[in-house]
Design a protein around this motif. Structure first.
Motif, short mmCIF file in Angstrom:
data_model
loop_
_atom_site.label_atom_id
_atom_site.label_comp_id
_atom_site.label_asym_id
_atom_site.label_seq_id
_atom_site.Cartn_x
_atom_site.Cartn_y
_atom_site.Cartn_z
N VAL A 26 25.86 -38.97 12.58
CA VAL A 26 27.31 -39.20 12.52
C VAL A 26 28.07 -38.24 13.42
CG1 VAL A 26 29.31 -39.04 10.98
CG2 VAL A 26 27.28 -40.32 10.26
N ARG A 27 27.60 -37.00 13.50
CA ARG A 27 28.27 -36.05 14.40
C ARG A 27 28.18 -36.50 15.85
NH1 ARG A 27 26.29 -31.59 11.27
NH2 ARG A 27 24.53 -31.51 12.68
N GLU A 28 27.02 -37.05 16.22
CA GLU A 28 26.87 -37.57 17.59
C GLU A 28 27.83 -38.72 17.84
OE1 GLU A 28 25.14 -36.29 20.02
OE2 GLU A 28 24.32 -34.74 18.73
N ALA A 29 27.96 -39.59 16.84
CA ALA A 29 28.87 -40.73 16.97
C ALA A 29 30.31 -40.23 17.09
CB ALA A 29 28.72 -41.66 15.78
N ALA A 30 30.67 -39.27 16.27
CA ALA A 30 32.04 -38.75 16.27
C ALA A 30 32.37 -38.11 17.61
CB ALA A 30 32.22 -37.75 15.14
N ARG A 31 31.42 -37.37 18.16
CA ARG A 31 31.63 -36.72 19.44
C ARG A 31 31.93 -37.73 20.54
NH1 ARG A 31 26.85 -33.19 20.25
NH2 ARG A 31 27.84 -32.13 18.52
N ARG A 32 31.32 -38.92 20.44
CA ARG A 32 31.54 -39.95 21.46
C ARG A 32 32.60 -40.95 21.05
NH1 ARG A 32 26.66 -38.12 21.28
NH2 ARG A 32 25.42 -37.90 23.17
N GLN A 33 33.26 -40.71 19.93
CA GLN A 33 34.22 -41.68 19.37
C GLN A 33 33.56 -43.06 19.28
OE1 GLN A 33 38.11 -40.90 18.85
NE2 GLN A 33 36.77 -39.26 18.20
N ALA A 34 32.33 -43.05 18.83
CA ALA A 34 31.57 -44.29 18.74
C ALA A 34 31.51 -44.78 17.30
CB ALA A 34 30.15 -44.06 19.25
N ALA A 35 31.27 -46.08 17.15
CA ALA A 35 31.02 -46.64 15.83
C ALA A 35 29.51 -46.59 15.59
CB ALA A 35 31.51 -48.08 15.75
N VAL A 36 29.10 -46.48 14.34
CA VAL A 36 27.70 -46.56 14.00
C VAL A 36 27.37 -48.01 13.65
CG1 VAL A 36 25.95 -45.90 12.30
CG2 VAL A 36 27.51 -44.18 13.19
N VAL A 37 26.33 -48.53 14.27
CA VAL A 37 25.93 -49.90 14.00
C VAL A 37 24.72 -49.91 13.08
CG1 VAL A 37 25.17 -52.09 15.01
CG2 VAL A 37 26.72 -50.59 16.29
N LEU A 38 24.85 -50.59 11.94
CA LEU A 38 23.76 -50.67 10.97
C LEU A 38 23.42 -52.13 10.70
CD1 LEU A 38 25.00 -48.15 8.23
CD2 LEU A 38 23.20 -47.75 9.90
N GLU A 39 22.20 -52.35 10.23
CA GLU A 39 21.82 -53.68 9.79
C GLU A 39 22.47 -53.98 8.45
OE1 GLU A 39 17.22 -54.31 10.89
OE2 GLU A 39 17.65 -52.72 9.48
N ARG A 40 22.88 -55.21 8.27
CA ARG A 40 23.38 -55.61 6.96
C ARG A 40 22.17 -55.86 6.06
NH1 ARG A 40 25.82 -60.08 8.36
NH2 ARG A 40 27.61 -59.07 9.29
N LEU A 41 21.97 -54.99 5.09
CA LEU A 41 20.80 -55.11 4.22
C LEU A 41 21.14 -55.95 2.99
CD1 LEU A 41 19.40 -51.46 4.09
CD2 LEU A 41 18.50 -53.36 5.41
N GLY A 42 20.19 -56.71 2.54
CA GLY A 42 20.38 -57.46 1.30
C GLY A 42 20.03 -56.59 0.11
#
Ligand code: ZN
Length: 437
Positions: A268-284
């Protein structure tokens, strides 16, 4: 969807060891509070009350007159405490999982509100008691200071527990923070696996080992061995066996928690540094077929799924909320089956490696999954069809460093290594293992 959310965190702060006489006052206070809660819980369960407001309306006056010397707000917080205990007990009972006819008030933490406690500076806490206001010194810790320094707000809710052995008070203090999500400029995709997370950042796929499935299976078999051994000696469900089980479960929980929080924070820190969204799989609710095929026992498979997939995602979501990082969910179907460049099927052999049936290039399964998750996020609808166009743009020197000649290998990082990292950028290549076939 973008908005502000409130994040809360509980921090533990311990008082210095107290003189005997002062500690005795808190022991008396604890006794009275416990008695209030016991009576209230009994009443609540008998009358099927789970709401604080109703319990208070019906019982506050009586409870208040029981200990007139006690500050009145303890009667108030005891009602809150009891209502919550009654609520969870009645829920268990409805599910047929309550072991006793009434809930036992075993361990007590005294609930406090803004009238009962306040922080005086950073090192003193003042508490209202039946003997007037008392001040205790607390030991500052790194954890506490970190929240203070990072702009978290101290709330008025707190709990205090007595450590009889060391004559200390243990405070559970809650911090709050308003966080607003930013508009993402980039994506960090995370492909959750049973023993590793594949993370795509700046065109590099890191395979960060978690061992979450191995931990779960390891403890499962250890418990099984203990059970067999103790059942032979003491009969089933014996007290010594239960005690060992409890110890094992606590260790297991703590270890998994630590792995998940550390890794979630890193990503999450890496994402925040790049102002990026985290992409996750939608799990059932249940593991998809391909996820944990080798675990045959359905109960165990569920456990691994909860620990490694659901648990890991929850940790990332929780951390993302704290940092204001948006999370995007995409359809997980067939993410590793189709070549991200050619859209053709990949034929897998051994060791998670496959060959594109059109371009003939070699792919690692987790790299394929990460890029396909990215394509789906770029598509925006989270649908199962990756955008071919985007992939071709990338080959022509677009934002994605993908081409038929690129090495489609993830960079494997063992847990012992990433656990000490503050960021992925700080890696030196020499320390990294190439994952090889
Ligand atoms: Zn291909």
């Amino acid at each position: 969807m973008r908005g502000t959310s409130e994040v809360t965190r509980t921090v533990v702060v311990r008082s210095v060891p107290l003189p005997r006489r002062a500690f005795r006052i808190f022991v008396e206070l604890e006794g009275m509070y416990r008695n209030l809660v016991e009576q209230l819980v009994l009443y609540a369960v008998n009358n099927n009350i789970t709401k604080f407001t109703r319990l208070k309306a019906e019982r506050y006056r009586d409870v208040r007159s029981l200990y007139p010397q006690l500050p009145s707000h303890y009667a108030y917080t005891a009602c809150q405490d009891a209502a919550e205990r009654a609520h969870s007990f009645l829920k268990l009972k409805r599910m047929g999982r309550a072991r006793k006819p009434y809930p036992e008030v075993r361990s007590v933490s005294i609930w406090l509100d803004d009238h009962l406690w306040r922080a005086e500076g950073l090192t003193l806490v003042s508490l209202a008691t039946h003997r007037g206001r008392l001040r205790v010194s607390v030991e500052l810790n790194k954890h506490f200071l970190r929240y203070v320094n990072r702009g978290w707000r101290l709330t008025t809710e707190a709990k205090v527990k007595l450590d009889h052995k060391e004559r200390r008070l243990i405070f559970y203090i809650t911090f709050k923070k308003e966080v607003s999500e930013y508009k993402p400029k980039d994506y960090v995709t995370v492909d959750v696996n049973e023993d590793a997370e594949a993370v795509l950042i700046d065109g590099i796929v890191y395979l960060l080992e978690t061992g979450l499935s191995k931990v779960t299976l390891g403890y499962y078999y250890r418990r099984k061995r203990v059970q067999e051994k103790y059942d032979r000696v003491y009969g089933s469900g014996s007290r010594p066996a239960r005690k060992i089980f409890k110890g094992l479960s606590n260790n297991e929980r703590a270890l998994k928690r630590e792995i998940r929080w550390k890794l979630a924070a890193l990503i999450v820190r890496e994402a925040a540094r790049r102002q990026a969204a985290v992409v996750l799989e939608r799990l059932g609710r249940e593991p998809a077929n391909h996820m944990i095929e080798h675990v045959k026992d359905p109960q165990l498979r569920h456990r691994v799924f909860q620990a490694a997939f659901k648990g890991m995602q929850r940790a990332i979501e929780e951390k993302a909320r704290e940092y204001g990082v948006p999370v995007v969910y995409v359809d997980p179907r067939n993410t590793s089956r189709v070549c991200p460049i050619h859209g053709a099927e990949i034929v897998y052999g051994r060791n998670r490696h496959g060959v594109c049936s059109k371009g003939g290039e070699t792919w690692h399964r987790d790299v394929v999954a990460c890029y396909n998750l990215l394509l789906r996020a770029l598509d925006g609808d989270g649908g199962p069809a990756p955008s071919r166009q985007r992939a071709f743009v990338a080959v022509d020197g677009g934002p994605m460093p993908l081409g038929p000649t690129a090495a489609h290998e993830p960079t494997g990082v063992p847990r012992s290594l990433w656990a000490r990292w503050r960021s992925l950028g700080a890696t030196s290549d020499r320390k990294l293992m190439r994952v090889s076939a």
